[in-house]
Scaffold this active site. Structure first.
Site, PDB file in Angstrom:
ATOM      1  CB  SER A  31      48.977  44.793  36.548  1.00 40.23           C
ATOM      2  OG  SER A  31      48.651  44.675  35.214  1.00 40.23           O
ATOM      3  CG  HIS A  62      50.176  40.461  33.195  1.00 39.38           C
ATOM      4  ND1 HIS A  62      48.951  39.974  33.561  1.00 39.38           N
ATOM      5  CD2 HIS A  62      50.161  41.776  33.485  1.00 39.38           C
ATOM      6  CE1 HIS A  62      48.215  40.966  34.039  1.00 39.38           C
ATOM      7  NE2 HIS A  62      48.919  42.065  33.998  1.00 39.38           N
ATOM      8  CG  HIS A  84      45.132  42.560  29.801  1.00 43.43           C
ATOM      9  ND1 HIS A  84      46.326  41.987  30.156  1.00 43.43           N
ATOM     10  CD2 HIS A  84      44.592  43.048  30.941  1.00 43.43           C
ATOM     11  CE1 HIS A  84      46.501  42.120  31.463  1.00 43.43           C
ATOM     12  NE2 HIS A  84      45.471  42.760  31.957  1.00 43.43           N
ATOM     13  CE1 TYR A  86      47.108  45.773  27.741  1.00 43.39           C
ATOM     14  CE2 TYR A  86      45.252  45.985  29.240  1.00 43.39           C
ATOM     15  CZ  TYR A  86      46.588  45.739  29.018  1.00 43.39           C
ATOM     16  OH  TYR A  86      47.416  45.449  30.074  1.00 43.39           O
ATOM     17  CD  GLU A  87      48.052  41.132  26.632  1.00 45.66           C
ATOM     18  OE1 GLU A  87      49.167  40.639  26.446  1.00 45.66           O
ATOM     19  OE2 GLU A  87      47.223  40.661  27.441  1.00 45.66           O
ATOM     20  CB  ALA A 114      46.577  46.788  38.861  1.00 42.39           C
ATOM     21  CG  MET A 212      42.533  48.827  31.086  1.00 44.27           C
ATOM     22  SD  MET A 212      43.993  49.238  30.146  1.00 44.27           S
ATOM     23  CE  MET A 212      44.308  50.915  30.695  1.00 44.27           C
ATOM     24  CB  SER A 213      41.452  42.703  33.537  1.00 48.82           C
ATOM     25  OG  SER A 213      41.564  43.053  34.903  1.00 48.82           O
ATOM     26  CG  ASN A 236      46.745  54.335  38.856  1.00 54.48           C
ATOM     27  OD1 ASN A 236      46.729  53.098  38.761  1.00 54.48           O
ATOM     28  ND2 ASN A 236      45.929  55.107  38.176  1.00 54.48           N
ATOM     29  CG  HIS A 248      52.380  48.928  33.095  1.00 50.26           C
ATOM     30  ND1 HIS A 248      51.141  48.431  33.436  1.00 50.26           N
ATOM     31  CD2 HIS A 248      53.230  47.869  33.132  1.00 50.26           C
ATOM     32  CE1 HIS A 248      51.242  47.127  33.660  1.00 50.26           C
ATOM     33  NE2 HIS A 248      52.495  46.759  33.483  1.00 50.26           N
TER      34      HIS A 248
HETATM   35  N1  HPA Z   1      43.050  52.974  34.469  1.00 52.95           N
HETATM   36  C1  HPA Z   1      42.823  51.785  33.862  1.00 52.95           C
HETATM   37  N2  HPA Z   1      43.407  50.662  34.231  1.00 52.95           N
HETATM   38  C2  HPA Z   1      44.258  50.706  35.269  1.00 52.95           C
HETATM   39  C3  HPA Z   1      44.540  51.892  35.948  1.00 52.95           C
HETATM   40  C4  HPA Z   1      43.900  53.090  35.521  1.00 52.95           C
HETATM   41  O1  HPA Z   1      44.076  54.180  36.074  1.00 52.95           O
HETATM   42  N3  HPA Z   1      45.427  51.577  36.930  1.00 52.95           N
HETATM   43  C5  HPA Z   1      45.657  50.251  36.843  1.00 52.95           C
HETATM   44  N4  HPA Z   1      44.961  49.704  35.826  1.00 52.95           N
END
Ligand code: HPA
Length: 274
Positions: A31, A62, A84, A86-87, A114, A212-213, A236, A248
């Protein structure tokens, strides 16, 4: 066990016809990190929407392109954007980039992502070499897909990150004067960010960063006997680590800020991948 060769026959045939060369290295850009693709010499780009049976990426940041690129004579297959879980895609669809890279001849896999910083020593903007990953939330799916291969991988000492790649990545970071952190990547299914309580648990279980990947891609690549390493861009603080609300937009904004660091590191790494 799913027969990926059979399921993605059309996809493989298409790419075999389109490829300008056989790539050695595959890099999956996470990401907000997709701009790397524009910073090196592209020989051919293909929109994933033109590739038969290729899932459509639905996530901002993406772009859904693959590139056949060359940097310092290293032939690279770049996935600008990933698929992903989650998609709503199946895990076999999420592993398609790794599968295709393997089919096209890649032996080396560099995953980037990320991630949110769980360990208080991580600050947004940091780059973190993944020393291991958690995949307990997708074990069932992985076993279904890989059969015994996934269990074997779990039961033996796996070479992750590959010792060769680890050495190269650390050397590249020193040469580029980039302070490279190290830690465990904790996979969360998403799509929502975690709760502070989940992050507390992650921390207690040894996770340093959460995303998440990556975990399933790494396991799949390892099952194909490819050499693998992954690097997180800490975009973050994970939920509850700071009082800031997660978004995001923050993830892509931080990834943008570290773009030049990230690009320098990746380029330096590539110079050692012959
Ligand atoms: N949590 C999950 N996935 C992420 C995060 C997060 O804080 N930051 C970037 N991808």
């Amino acid at each position: 066990m799913l027969d990926m060769q059979f399921k993605y026959k059309r996809t493989i045939e298409f790419l075999e016809l389109q490829k300008p060369f056989s790539p050695q290295v595959v890099i999956i850009l996470g990401s907000g990190l997709g701009d790397f693709a524009e910073s090196i010499n592209t020989v051919k780009s293909i929109s994933t929407s033109d590739i038969p049976d290729y899932p459509v990426s639905t996530v901002t940041g993406h772009s859904g392109k693959i590139h056949f690129s060359i940097y310092k004579d290293v032939k690279i297959l770049l996935f600008q954007g990933r698929i992903h879980f989650y998609e709503g895609y199946k895990l076999n669809q999420c592993m398609l980039p790794v599968f295709l890279a393997h089919q096209l001849g890649c032996k080396t896999v560099l995953l980037t992502n990320a991630a949110g910083g769980v360990n208080p020593n991580l600050t947004p903007g940091d780059l973190m070499l993944n020393t291991s990953f958690n995949s307990i939330f997708i074990k069932k799916e992985l076993t279904g897909l890989l059969g015994l291969a996934s269990i074997e991988i779990k039961n033996q000492q796996i070479d992750f990150p590959s010792s060769r790649l680890e050495q190269i990545i650390k050397k590249a970071a020193v040469e580029e004067n980039i302070s490279l952190k190290e830690g465990v990547y904790w996979y969360g299914k998403g799509p929502s960010y975690e709760t502070p309580a989940e992050i507390k648990m992650t921390s207690k279980f040894g996770g340093d960063a959460v995303g998440m990947s990556t975990a399933h891609e790494a396991i799949y690549a390892l099952s194909l006997k490819m050499e693998v390493a992954s690097i997180s861009c800490i975009t973050n603080y994970a939920a509850g680590i700071s009082t800031e609300k997660l978004s995001h937009d923050e993830v892509t904004a931080t990834a943008n800020l570290v773009k030049s660091h990230f690009e320098r590191l990746l380029k330096r790494i590539i110079t050692y991948l012959d």
